[in-house]
Design an enzyme around this catalytic site. Structure first.
Site, mmCIF file in Angstrom:
data_model
loop_
_atom_site.group_PDB
_atom_site.id
_atom_site.type_symbol
_atom_site.label_atom_id
_atom_site.label_comp_id
_atom_site.label_asym_id
_atom_site.label_seq_id
_atom_site.Cartn_x
_atom_site.Cartn_y
_atom_site.Cartn_z
ATOM 1 N N HIS A 63 25.475 54.177 70.778
ATOM 2 C CA HIS A 63 26.735 53.433 70.655
ATOM 3 C C HIS A 63 26.442 52.038 70.081
ATOM 4 O O HIS A 63 25.391 51.445 70.352
ATOM 5 C CB HIS A 63 27.419 53.294 72.019
ATOM 6 C CG HIS A 63 28.221 54.506 72.397
ATOM 7 N ND1 HIS A 63 28.408 54.902 73.698
ATOM 8 C CD2 HIS A 63 28.887 55.406 71.625
ATOM 9 C CE1 HIS A 63 29.164 56.001 73.716
ATOM 10 N NE2 HIS A 63 29.463 56.329 72.465
ATOM 11 N N GLU A 71 20.343 46.721 62.356
ATOM 12 C CA GLU A 71 20.287 46.478 60.910
ATOM 13 C C GLU A 71 19.953 45.007 60.636
ATOM 14 O O GLU A 71 19.085 44.695 59.821
ATOM 15 C CB GLU A 71 21.622 46.858 60.248
ATOM 16 C CG GLU A 71 21.622 46.559 58.760
ATOM 17 C CD GLU A 71 22.945 46.910 58.077
ATOM 18 O OE1 GLU A 71 23.387 48.067 58.178
ATOM 19 O OE2 GLU A 71 23.535 46.010 57.444
ATOM 20 N N TYR A 108 19.788 52.610 53.665
ATOM 21 C CA TYR A 108 19.169 53.518 52.681
ATOM 22 C C TYR A 108 19.147 52.840 51.319
ATOM 23 O O TYR A 108 20.190 52.422 50.808
ATOM 24 C CB TYR A 108 19.982 54.817 52.635
ATOM 25 C CG TYR A 108 19.475 55.870 51.685
ATOM 26 C CD1 TYR A 108 18.218 56.437 51.831
ATOM 27 C CD2 TYR A 108 20.301 56.329 50.652
ATOM 28 C CE1 TYR A 108 17.778 57.423 50.962
ATOM 29 C CE2 TYR A 108 19.871 57.318 49.780
ATOM 30 C CZ TYR A 108 18.604 57.857 49.937
ATOM 31 O OH TYR A 108 18.174 58.831 49.078
ATOM 32 N N HIS A 147 26.057 60.461 79.944
ATOM 33 C CA HIS A 147 27.010 59.410 79.511
ATOM 34 C C HIS A 147 28.111 60.116 78.719
ATOM 35 O O HIS A 147 29.142 60.474 79.264
ATOM 36 C CB HIS A 147 26.234 58.380 78.692
ATOM 37 C CG HIS A 147 27.049 57.283 78.093
ATOM 38 N ND1 HIS A 147 28.075 56.656 78.761
ATOM 39 C CD2 HIS A 147 26.972 56.652 76.867
ATOM 40 C CE1 HIS A 147 28.595 55.724 77.981
ATOM 41 N NE2 HIS A 147 27.957 55.709 76.829
HETATM 42 O O1 LIG Z 1 34.348 59.371 74.991
HETATM 43 C C1 LIG Z 1 34.446 58.132 74.908
HETATM 44 C C2 LIG Z 1 33.737 57.392 73.955
HETATM 45 C C3 LIG Z 1 33.850 56.005 73.933
HETATM 46 N N1 LIG Z 1 34.671 55.371 74.837
HETATM 47 C C4 LIG Z 1 34.781 53.890 74.803
HETATM 48 O O2 LIG Z 1 34.024 53.393 73.702
HETATM 49 C C5 LIG Z 1 32.903 52.656 74.191
HETATM 50 C C6 LIG Z 1 31.622 52.817 73.449
HETATM 51 O O3 LIG Z 1 30.589 52.073 74.146
HETATM 52 P P1 LIG Z 1 30.369 52.291 75.707
HETATM 53 O O4 LIG Z 1 29.726 53.614 75.956
HETATM 54 O O5 LIG Z 1 29.759 51.088 76.277
HETATM 55 O O6 LIG Z 1 31.842 52.354 76.300
HETATM 56 C C7 LIG Z 1 32.701 53.206 75.600
HETATM 57 C C8 LIG Z 1 34.125 53.301 76.051
HETATM 58 O O7 LIG Z 1 34.649 52.034 76.324
HETATM 59 C C9 LIG Z 1 35.351 56.101 75.780
HETATM 60 O O8 LIG Z 1 36.050 55.537 76.640
HETATM 61 N N2 LIG Z 1 35.228 57.459 75.797
HETATM 62 ZN ZN LIG Z 2 27.644 54.002 75.552
#
Ligand SMILES: O=c1ccn([C@@H]2O[C@@H]3COP(=O)(O)O[C@H]3[C@H]2O)c(=O)[nH]1
Ligand SMILES: [Zn+2]
Ligand SMILES: [Zn+2]
Length: 250
Positions: A63, A71, A108, A147
């Site tokens: 993420h 980068e 790239y 996650h």
């Molecule tokens: O399936 C998902 C994918 C993403 N998100 C949001 O996008 C953010 C991406 O970073 P993070 O993992 O710290 O927190 C996540 C959430 O706030 C979500 O709520 N559900």
């Molecule tokens: Zn995350």
């Protein structure tokens, strides 16, 4: 021998008053980053650390609040620091997607010979659940945790006795049986969603169900901008502050 962890950021992905959650491990003259989100280079600037003073970066998942600063780090090392590369510690599952799905778009450049992650970083692929020595008195172990179900994601054990959740759903089994009982971790850094349902992060309400002796070891991180509304409502846990330095036993 010394070990310090300084939080470069403590915010959730969308926080605007805290930088992205990232930690700087300072161990025996080495500076190792855990994650490098979009706002991490700005946080390093605040504490007057330049990219070429970072000896390695460990990646938990892809993420943007955890890898969005890579980068900039790589380009500044390349164009401002005489082509120095920093070490990038990740699993094969992360290495496979970090370049193709995240970095390749901006980095790239086949005309100048930049085709892959290895052209920018000293890539060190580490096996899941195997502690790796990354400096004197410093080992890191990446353990797969849940996650986003379709994406590889890892929590970390630092010197076996410090747990750093990165982004993870609440797991009583992980925290009670592995982190506390089996490893007897003395310090736990855990992500914390302050309100709402915890679909992909641990919520404060879930963490509050842990026994007192585990809560006492927990620093809460990866929190939203309204964190101050929750001070005094976190049981035996405490919020870690941005740029706070925590001295830890090795
Ligand atoms: O399936 C998902 C994918 C993403 N998100 C949001 O996008 C953010 C991406 O970073 P993070 O993992 O710290 O927190 C996540 C959430 O706030 C979500 O709520 N559900
Ligand atoms: Zn995350
Ligand atoms: Zn995150």
């Amino acid at each position: 021998m010394s070990l310090q962890i300084q939080m470069l950021g403590t915010g959730s992905a969308f926080a605007k008053t805290f930088y992205n959650t990232s930690a700087l491990i300072r161990s025996n003259e080495r500076n190792i980053l855990i994650d490098c989100g979009s706002t991490t280079p700005r946080s390093l600037y605040d504490i007057q650390l330049q990219p070429d003073q970072i000896d390695g970066i460990v990646i938990s998942h892809i993420h943007a609040d955890h890898v969005g600063g890579l980068e900039e780090m790589a380009f500044r090392l390349l164009y401002e620091s005489n082509q120095k590369k920093t070490k990038l510690y990740l699993t094969k599952a992360i290495a496979d997607i970090l370049w193709e799905n995240t970095l390749k778009g901006g980095m790239y450049n086949p005309e100048d010979g930049y085709h892959s992650l290895e052209d920018y970083f000293d890539v060190i692929v580490i096996e899941e659940q195997v502690p790796v020595v990354i400096g004197p008195g410093l080992t890191i172990e990446l353990v797969p945790t849940l996650h986003i179900s379709s994406k590889p994601s890892y929590s970390l054990f630092i010197n076996d006795r410090i747990f750093y959740s990165a982004d993870v759903r609440f797991s009583e089994d992980l925290l009670i049986h592995e982190v506390a009982a089996k490893r007897n971790c003395h310090t736990i850094f855990h992500d914390c969603q302050l309100s709402g349902q915890g679909f992909i992060h641990a919520t404060l309400d879930e963490l509050l169900t842990l026994p007192e002796h585990i809560q006492q070891r927990i620093y809460l991180m990866h929190y939203a901008d309204n964190m101050s509304d929750f001070i005094g409502k976190t049981g035996h846990m405490r919020f870690v502050a941005q740029h706070e330095i925590i001295d830890l036993p090795e």
